[in-house]
Motif scaffolding. Sequence first.
Motif, PDB file in Angstrom:
ATOM      1  N   ASP A  10      10.862  39.109 -50.820  1.00 29.32           N
ATOM      2  CA  ASP A  10      12.210  38.764 -50.353  1.00 29.32           C
ATOM      3  C   ASP A  10      12.157  37.724 -49.236  1.00 29.32           C
ATOM      4  N   LYS A  14      14.129  33.897 -48.203  1.00 29.57           N
ATOM      5  CA  LYS A  14      14.746  33.684 -46.891  1.00 29.57           C
ATOM      6  C   LYS A  14      14.116  32.493 -46.174  1.00 29.57           C
ATOM      7  N   ASP A  17      15.378  29.402 -47.848  1.00 27.93           N
ATOM      8  CA  ASP A  17      16.779  29.186 -47.463  1.00 27.93           C
ATOM      9  C   ASP A  17      16.883  28.552 -46.079  1.00 27.93           C
ATOM     10  N   LEU A  34      14.553  35.179 -38.726  1.00 25.27           N
ATOM     11  CA  LEU A  34      14.599  36.112 -39.848  1.00 25.27           C
ATOM     12  C   LEU A  34      14.216  37.531 -39.446  1.00 25.27           C
TER      13      LEU A  34
END
Length: 86
Positions: A10, A14, A17, A34
């Motif tokens: 995951d 992130k 992004d 994050l």
Amino acid sequence: MRKRAEWMKDADEKILDILEGGLMLGPTTIAKNLDLSRSYVSRRLSILIAYGFVEQIEEGYYQITDRGEMWLQGEVDASELNPTED
């Protein structure tokens, strides 16, 4: 839809992004934004580099590649990619 591979976490999505805006960031800044550890982000960046999603611009600074951008847009199936050898 983004096509993930078994090796992806995951955090990879992130990281991509956060780099998508064309910024050159280091693992400490990415980790802070994050809420991840710097060492974990560094390990994930190494894997993303191996698969051509991120490149190291200079020591401590990374940016997303065209392949990384294409993956975010759903144009690349990460499960079909092999890591590069350096």
